[in-house]
Design a protein around this motif. Structure first.
Motif, mmCIF file in Angstrom:
data_model
loop_
_atom_site.group_PDB
_atom_site.id
_atom_site.type_symbol
_atom_site.label_atom_id
_atom_site.label_comp_id
_atom_site.label_asym_id
_atom_site.label_seq_id
_atom_site.Cartn_x
_atom_site.Cartn_y
_atom_site.Cartn_z
ATOM 1 N N VAL A 38 1.114 114.040 -61.717
ATOM 2 C CA VAL A 38 0.976 113.196 -60.534
ATOM 3 C C VAL A 38 0.624 111.784 -60.993
ATOM 4 C CG1 VAL A 38 -0.242 112.835 -58.356
ATOM 5 C CG2 VAL A 38 0.185 115.172 -59.173
ATOM 6 N N ILE A 39 1.473 110.838 -60.641
ATOM 7 C CA ILE A 39 1.250 109.428 -60.999
ATOM 8 C C ILE A 39 0.927 108.657 -59.731
ATOM 9 C CG2 ILE A 39 2.221 107.405 -62.151
ATOM 10 C CD1 ILE A 39 4.355 109.445 -63.287
ATOM 11 N N GLN A 40 -0.193 108.004 -59.733
ATOM 12 C CA GLN A 40 -0.623 107.210 -58.582
ATOM 13 C C GLN A 40 -0.546 105.735 -58.945
ATOM 14 O OE1 GLN A 40 -1.684 108.175 -55.260
ATOM 15 N NE2 GLN A 40 -1.227 105.986 -55.119
ATOM 16 N N GLY A 41 0.327 105.007 -58.232
ATOM 17 C CA GLY A 41 0.469 103.587 -58.492
ATOM 18 C C GLY A 41 -0.811 102.823 -58.195
ATOM 19 N N GLY A 42 -0.990 101.721 -58.897
ATOM 20 C CA GLY A 42 -2.190 100.904 -58.705
ATOM 21 C C GLY A 42 -1.945 99.772 -57.729
ATOM 22 N N LYS A 43 -2.510 98.609 -58.028
ATOM 23 C CA LYS A 43 -2.402 97.466 -57.119
ATOM 24 C C LYS A 43 -1.112 96.684 -57.300
ATOM 25 C CE LYS A 43 -7.343 96.647 -56.429
ATOM 26 N NZ LYS A 43 -8.448 95.643 -56.527
ATOM 27 N N ILE A 44 -0.423 96.922 -58.435
ATOM 28 C CA ILE A 44 0.808 96.181 -58.700
ATOM 29 C C ILE A 44 1.898 97.143 -59.162
ATOM 30 C CG2 ILE A 44 -0.469 94.092 -59.362
ATOM 31 C CD1 ILE A 44 0.242 94.786 -62.286
ATOM 32 N N ASP A 45 3.143 96.704 -59.092
ATOM 33 C CA ASP A 45 4.248 97.467 -59.677
ATOM 34 C C ASP A 45 4.095 97.435 -61.201
ATOM 35 O OD1 ASP A 45 5.074 97.521 -57.084
ATOM 36 O OD2 ASP A 45 6.903 96.342 -57.399
ATOM 37 N N THR A 80 10.557 111.700 -69.286
ATOM 38 C CA THR A 80 11.411 110.905 -68.402
ATOM 39 C C THR A 80 11.939 109.670 -69.113
ATOM 40 O OG1 THR A 80 9.594 109.533 -67.568
ATOM 41 C CG2 THR A 80 10.075 111.577 -66.359
ATOM 42 N N GLU A 81 12.959 109.063 -68.479
ATOM 43 C CA GLU A 81 13.430 107.751 -68.895
ATOM 44 C C GLU A 81 12.535 106.690 -68.238
ATOM 45 O OE1 GLU A 81 15.785 107.396 -71.087
ATOM 46 O OE2 GLU A 81 16.314 109.533 -71.159
ATOM 47 N N ARG A 82 12.794 105.446 -68.563
ATOM 48 C CA ARG A 82 11.994 104.346 -68.029
ATOM 49 C C ARG A 82 12.146 104.258 -66.502
ATOM 50 N NH1 ARG A 82 12.094 98.036 -70.096
ATOM 51 N NH2 ARG A 82 10.730 97.217 -68.460
ATOM 52 N N PHE A 83 11.027 103.967 -65.834
ATOM 53 C CA PHE A 83 11.066 103.789 -64.382
ATOM 54 C C PHE A 83 9.937 102.846 -63.985
ATOM 55 C CE2 PHE A 83 8.051 107.170 -65.078
ATOM 56 C CZ PHE A 83 7.074 106.982 -64.124
ATOM 57 N N THR A 84 9.945 102.456 -62.720
ATOM 58 C CA THR A 84 8.897 101.578 -62.182
ATOM 59 C C THR A 84 8.082 102.356 -61.169
ATOM 60 O OG1 THR A 84 10.244 99.591 -62.485
ATOM 61 C CG2 THR A 84 8.419 99.451 -60.919
ATOM 62 N N ILE A 85 6.782 102.354 -61.354
ATOM 63 C CA ILE A 85 5.892 102.949 -60.363
ATOM 64 C C ILE A 85 5.405 101.812 -59.459
ATOM 65 C CG2 ILE A 85 3.894 102.813 -61.949
ATOM 66 C CD1 ILE A 85 4.450 105.602 -59.355
ATOM 67 N N LYS A 86 5.758 101.901 -58.210
ATOM 68 C CA LYS A 86 5.416 100.843 -57.265
ATOM 69 C C LYS A 86 3.924 100.854 -56.946
ATOM 70 C CE LYS A 86 9.741 99.536 -56.484
ATOM 71 N NZ LYS A 86 10.241 98.179 -56.847
ATOM 72 N N ALA A 87 3.447 99.733 -56.474
ATOM 73 C CA ALA A 87 2.050 99.656 -56.048
ATOM 74 C C ALA A 87 1.798 100.702 -54.966
ATOM 75 C CB ALA A 87 1.731 98.258 -55.530
ATOM 76 N N LYS A 88 0.740 101.480 -55.146
ATOM 77 C CA LYS A 88 0.286 102.503 -54.191
ATOM 78 C C LYS A 88 1.246 103.696 -54.082
ATOM 79 C CE LYS A 88 -3.198 99.860 -53.179
ATOM 80 N NZ LYS A 88 -4.548 100.164 -53.723
ATOM 81 N N GLU A 89 2.340 103.679 -54.834
ATOM 82 C CA GLU A 89 3.294 104.793 -54.777
ATOM 83 C C GLU A 89 2.695 106.035 -55.452
ATOM 84 O OE1 GLU A 89 7.695 106.105 -56.569
ATOM 85 O OE2 GLU A 89 6.834 104.133 -57.036
ATOM 86 N N LYS A 90 3.018 107.205 -54.919
ATOM 87 C CA LYS A 90 2.623 108.467 -55.540
ATOM 88 C C LYS A 90 3.891 109.200 -55.951
ATOM 89 C CE LYS A 90 -0.141 112.647 -54.789
ATOM 90 N NZ LYS A 90 -0.993 113.389 -53.825
ATOM 91 N N ARG A 91 3.963 109.554 -57.216
ATOM 92 C CA ARG A 91 5.158 110.227 -57.724
ATOM 93 C C ARG A 91 4.739 111.473 -58.501
ATOM 94 N NH1 ARG A 91 10.205 107.401 -60.797
ATOM 95 N NH2 ARG A 91 9.872 105.966 -59.032
ATOM 96 N N GLU A 92 5.507 112.552 -58.336
ATOM 97 C CA GLU A 92 5.240 113.787 -59.066
ATOM 98 C C GLU A 92 6.418 114.111 -59.980
ATOM 99 O OE1 GLU A 92 4.001 117.120 -56.798
ATOM 100 O OE2 GLU A 92 2.299 116.082 -55.865
ATOM 101 N N VAL A 93 6.103 114.495 -61.208
ATOM 102 C CA VAL A 93 7.126 114.847 -62.197
ATOM 103 C C VAL A 93 6.851 116.270 -62.685
ATOM 104 C CG1 VAL A 93 8.142 114.270 -64.424
ATOM 105 C CG2 VAL A 93 7.296 112.436 -62.922
#
Length: 256
Positions: A38-45, A80-93
């Motif tokens: 679980v990746i939780q984005g911070g204040k910035i991309d 994974t390959e390179r990606f951008t985690i957006k600010a405040k975005e929650k992503r699961e891998v």
């Protein structure tokens, strides 16, 4: 996105966070390890170059008469390959990988953990550590049960640096030290050490060290010179596993 937010994120303040959730933390070497990150984005991309999982443990090495603790990567897996985690975005891998067959067992001082990391340029990489319990394989369990039946008690388990000529894939070996507490070998042996040199689901190669107990002046001299130790190899397979106790008995008796 302010300059201050970027600066703080570069030192880990307000940056992305990572948390690994394991489906099962009790495993046998060779098992599938499953779970999700679980990746939780911070204040910035933030651009994430890589997500990796490492199976880690530690071992001891003697340097200048001092024991030094070192960490060792037992296995590393890129997810994974390179990606951008957006600010405040929650992503699961989700992930699945095979626990390396030579992962040490979680006995005694030995600790094994899964370390998760995100590679983020120009920033402190967020990481997470999750401990797992690695249990012996069925063949290993039969060896331990046979040694116990012969009157030995497990006294200590350590991962120690191995000399170059004795190394396999990893820079250390896991030593299982037993002492005789009853039966025929009590009073005849100081200890019995076992190392699993090669392992898989159907095969074990054991290095056995029989440490004879000093019983005379000559015996004491041998002990001082380490001549009382005999190193032996024994191969255990599924085909001869029913006879492990007798195989070990014959070997130990011959050299005790």
């Amino acid at each position: 996105m302010s300059f201050l937010d970027k600066m703080f994120a570069s030192i880990g303040i307000g940056a992305a966070k990572v948390d690994t959730i394991l489906a099962n933390d009790r495993l046998v070497a060779g098992d599938e390890v499953n779970g999700r990150i679980v990746i939780q984005g911070g204040k910035i991309d933030q651009d994430v170059d890589d997500i990796y999982l490492k199976v880690m443990t530690s071992y001891e090495q003697e340097i200048d008469d001092k024991k030094v603790h070192k960490e060792c990567v037992v296995g590393k897996f890129r997810l994974t390959e390179r990606f951008t985690i957006k600010a405040k975005e929650k992503r699961e891998v989700p992930f699945s990988f095979e626990l390396p067959i030579d992962t040490p067992i979680s006995y005694g001082k030995t600790r094994v953990w899964v370390e998760t990391g995100l590679d983020i340029k120009n920033a402190i990489d967020p990481s997470d550590r999750d401990y797992i319990e690695v249990h012996p394989s069925p063949l290993m369990s039969k060896v331990f049960n046979a040694v116990t039946d012969l009157g030995f008690r497990l006294r200590e388990v350590e991962c120690e640096a191995a000399p170059f000529h004795a190394r396999r894939r990893l820079p250390f070996v896991q030593e299982f030290e037993f002492v005789p507490t009853k039966g025929e070998f009590r009073g005849r042996l100081d200890e019995l050490e076992i190392i699993f040199l090669e392992t898989n689901r159907n095969y074990l190669e054991l290095l056995i060290q029989v440490d004879r107990k000093a019983r005379s002046i000559g015996g004491l001299l041998s002990e001082m010179l380490n001549l009382d130790e005999t190193n032996l190899r024994l191969t255990i397979t599924n085909d001869n596993a029913h006879n492990i106790k007798d195989m070990l008995y014959q070997v130990i008796k011959k050299y005790s």
